[in-house]
Design a protein around this motif. Sequence first.
Motif, short mmCIF file in Angstrom:
data_model
loop_
_atom_site.label_atom_id
_atom_site.label_comp_id
_atom_site.label_asym_id
_atom_site.label_seq_id
_atom_site.Cartn_x
_atom_site.Cartn_y
_atom_site.Cartn_z
N GLY A 17 30.81 7.68 41.92
CA GLY A 17 29.48 8.26 42.04
C GLY A 17 28.41 7.36 41.46
N PRO A 18 27.22 7.91 41.30
CA PRO A 18 26.10 7.12 40.83
C PRO A 18 26.26 6.73 39.37
N GLY A 19 25.47 5.76 38.99
CA GLY A 19 25.47 5.38 37.58
C GLY A 19 26.01 4.00 37.40
N PRO A 20 26.18 3.55 36.21
CA PRO A 20 25.96 4.32 34.99
C PRO A 20 24.47 4.53 34.71
N PHE A 21 24.19 5.63 34.06
CA PHE A 21 22.83 5.95 33.67
C PHE A 21 22.70 5.81 32.16
N VAL A 22 21.66 5.14 31.72
CA VAL A 22 21.38 4.99 30.29
C VAL A 22 20.28 5.98 29.94
N SER A 61 13.21 10.64 34.17
CA SER A 61 13.84 9.46 34.76
C SER A 61 13.85 9.60 36.28
N PRO A 62 13.05 8.79 36.99
CA PRO A 62 13.04 8.89 38.45
C PRO A 62 14.41 8.67 39.09
N SER A 63 15.19 7.73 38.58
CA SER A 63 16.50 7.47 39.18
C SER A 63 17.45 8.65 38.98
N LEU A 64 17.41 9.27 37.82
CA LEU A 64 18.24 10.45 37.60
C LEU A 64 17.78 11.63 38.43
N MET A 65 16.48 11.82 38.54
CA MET A 65 15.97 12.94 39.34
C MET A 65 16.31 12.75 40.81
N ALA A 113 20.37 19.94 32.16
CA ALA A 113 19.63 19.19 33.18
C ALA A 113 20.37 19.11 34.51
N GLY A 114 21.64 19.51 34.55
CA GLY A 114 22.39 19.53 35.79
C GLY A 114 23.28 18.33 36.04
N LEU A 115 23.48 17.48 35.02
CA LEU A 115 24.37 16.35 35.23
C LEU A 115 25.82 16.79 35.36
N PHE A 116 26.19 17.85 34.64
CA PHE A 116 27.54 18.40 34.68
C PHE A 116 27.45 19.91 34.79
N GLU A 117 28.50 20.50 35.35
CA GLU A 117 28.57 21.96 35.37
C GLU A 117 28.81 22.49 33.96
N ASP A 118 29.63 21.76 33.19
CA ASP A 118 29.94 22.09 31.81
C ASP A 118 30.39 20.79 31.15
N ASP A 119 30.49 20.79 29.84
CA ASP A 119 30.92 19.58 29.15
C ASP A 119 32.31 19.72 28.56
N ASP A 120 33.15 20.54 29.19
CA ASP A 120 34.51 20.70 28.69
C ASP A 120 35.36 19.47 29.05
N HIS A 121 36.59 19.48 28.57
CA HIS A 121 37.47 18.32 28.72
C HIS A 121 37.85 18.01 30.15
N THR A 122 37.71 18.95 31.06
CA THR A 122 38.06 18.68 32.45
C THR A 122 36.97 17.92 33.18
N ARG A 123 35.78 17.89 32.61
CA ARG A 123 34.64 17.26 33.27
C ARG A 123 34.09 16.05 32.53
N VAL A 124 34.23 16.05 31.21
CA VAL A 124 33.60 15.01 30.40
C VAL A 124 34.62 14.36 29.47
N VAL A 125 34.66 13.05 29.50
CA VAL A 125 35.41 12.27 28.52
C VAL A 125 34.37 11.72 27.56
N GLY A 126 34.48 12.07 26.29
CA GLY A 126 33.53 11.59 25.30
C GLY A 126 32.75 12.75 24.71
N PRO A 127 31.71 12.48 23.99
CA PRO A 127 31.12 11.16 23.83
C PRO A 127 31.97 10.24 22.96
N ASP A 128 32.11 9.04 23.43
CA ASP A 128 32.81 7.97 22.74
C ASP A 128 31.75 7.23 21.94
#
Length: 161
Positions: A17-22, A61-65, A113-128
């Motif tokens: 997918g898109p990114g990485p986004f800073v 952020s225009p690129s994120l939007m 903001a809508g980047l993820f549906e949730d930040d649980d372990h099935t969707r997000v690794v980190g924050p590292d």
Amino acid sequence: MTALFESEVPAATTAAGPGPFVIALPAGMDLLNSNQRLHRQQQARLIAKLRDTAFETVSESPSLMDALAAAKPGPLFQRAHILGVLHPRSKTRCDPANWYPSFKAAVDGLVDAGLFEDDDHTRVVGPDMRLGHVVTRGQLVLVVRGLAADEDPLGYRAVTR
């Protein structure tokens, strides 16, 4: 003190997918440290401010939007790796993991903001969490990179099977 990670040069990209986004929060924000002993109301205000600021940073952020608009009606990422970079105020020794409460609040703002549906372990690794270079007044930066459904960015499968 030498930075262990340069946030302006994020990790390798992926076909997921898109990114990485800073996503750089403003320098000088009050941050939560796990060593602090704050009254729960003061802590709640700081969490809300960090969460709201992360949300606002995405919306500015225009690129994120653009990426969010293209992903509608779903979230931008089905899975992602988040690298959290703490840019300290000075060259004194520090442990970026102590700022986990700040990173967590910011990640919750990314969910809002809508980047993820949730930040649980099935969707997000980190924050590292890593240490960046010194920034006047300090700064928190999140680098978000999409992951393929079966991608194992840090080799966790070697220890979880």
